[in-house]
Design an enzyme around this catalytic site. Sequence first.
Site, PDB file in Angstrom:
ATOM      1  N   ALA A 181      12.390 -21.478  12.941  1.00 33.67           N
ATOM      2  CA  ALA A 181      12.271 -20.853  11.622  1.00 33.67           C
ATOM      3  C   ALA A 181      13.310 -21.430  10.671  1.00 33.67           C
ATOM      4  O   ALA A 181      13.021 -21.716   9.503  1.00 33.67           O
ATOM      5  CB  ALA A 181      12.424 -19.342  11.738  1.00 33.67           C
ATOM      6  N   ASP A 182      14.526 -21.603  11.152  1.00 37.03           N
ATOM      7  CA  ASP A 182      15.570 -22.242  10.348  1.00 37.03           C
ATOM      8  C   ASP A 182      15.205 -23.682  10.009  1.00 37.03           C
ATOM      9  O   ASP A 182      15.340 -24.122   8.864  1.00 37.03           O
ATOM     10  CB  ASP A 182      16.894 -22.239  11.117  1.00 37.03           C
ATOM     11  CG  ASP A 182      17.664 -20.937  10.975  1.00 37.03           C
ATOM     12  OD1 ASP A 182      17.709 -20.389   9.864  1.00 37.03           O
ATOM     13  OD2 ASP A 182      18.228 -20.475  11.984  1.00 37.03           O
ATOM     14  N   LEU A 183      14.770 -24.423  11.006  1.00 41.87           N
ATOM     15  CA  LEU A 183      14.516 -25.851  10.813  1.00 41.87           C
ATOM     16  C   LEU A 183      13.370 -26.096   9.844  1.00 41.87           C
ATOM     17  O   LEU A 183      13.465 -26.960   8.955  1.00 41.87           O
ATOM     18  CB  LEU A 183      14.234 -26.510  12.166  1.00 41.87           C
ATOM     19  CG  LEU A 183      15.404 -26.493  13.159  1.00 41.87           C
ATOM     20  CD1 LEU A 183      14.940 -26.952  14.534  1.00 41.87           C
ATOM     21  CD2 LEU A 183      16.546 -27.358  12.665  1.00 41.87           C
TER      22      LEU A 183
END
Length: 409
Positions: A181-183
């Site tokens: 999700a961050d990436l």
Amino acid sequence: MSNSTAEAMPQPSGPLAGLTVFDLTRVLAGPTCVQMLADLGANVIKIEKPGSGDDTRSFVPPEMPGTGQSAYFAGANRNKRSLTLDIATSEGQRIAHDLIGRCDILVENFKVGTLSRYGLGYEQLAPIHPSLIYCSITGFGQTGPYAARPGYDSLIQAMGGIMSLTGAPDGEPMKVGVPVADLFAGLYGAIGVLAALRHREATGEGQQVDIGMLDTHVAWLANQGMNYLATGTNPPRLGNQHPNIVPYQVFATADGHIVLSIGNDASFARFCNRFGLDHLIENSNFATNAARVANRTLVTETLAAVLSRHSSAWWLEALEAIKIGCGPINTLDQVFTDPHVIARNNLVDLTDQSGNPITLVANPVRLSATPVDYRLPPPILGEHTDEVLTDMLGLSATEIAALRRDKIV
């Protein structure tokens, strides 16, 4: 592997050379976005809180051998210069404003409204710097009922649906083993910045790029999202099986496991012809992919008995010979020593500030005319404070010493 040193400050090259980024990001989504811009040649000034810096500096163990840097921080912060600056102070805000006036792009991942308290919100900066591209990466975007909430990778994976799709059918919901999700939010942020740069090139106008982690997560639900929209039915967890293609999954062999990926009916027929399974082609339960999906358990059990007869190495050689998709399930030591990974230069060797070698995962973007530029190792906290303040703002050593005494930098 390519090589670089930190002995001198090399000038950026690449398609974004000449552009400067004011980097107000930390942890992973924001730093991923900015590292992509930095790798493409942007000059990045990473703003960090004096004394502590980016949260991930303390995410240890592990450390990069001999460097004292956390491996987590090192993975998303190369090609950046670190400037410590307390933006909670009026003097720190004045310096930030002066620096932003000399920058093209600002990237931040504070909670909605936080930077406005310091006079650094988009609505405050846009009238002063109308050509500034201002990228905000948050958990839920700048609007909507959840906008004020903090965003964390596992939380977004849960709310965004991927955990309901991942894991064994009879097991608990499972997050992906890396912070996807961050990436994804960081990469979508970089794409948005590049689009905004093109618009500015044409019009001279800056704009805000609003990236919500939940938005980007919903966007990459891909075929599973479309499966739901087409049917109105929640897709089940299938473990290592594919929701739309069978067989396309993990199979046990005589000594381990492999992935078998048969993407169409012609490939399935070729598989059956090679391994004495011609009778399956005539069987209505196996003849087409739609039939195989409808009879998933039967197909899986039938082929599992076949795959268990030989070793993984035997199967990989035999399947590759007839151009059937297959592969080993590698551990990370096998990934980083894979001859193809090595041949594609997927690792990059740099030298840190003390002369220690440091190996990082390379940028996967391959540009024939303007290749990725590896010029700086992940910075020590505040390593470039004096240099940035002198070069960009013309401050003297005495003025910088006073700022340091007052804990502004």
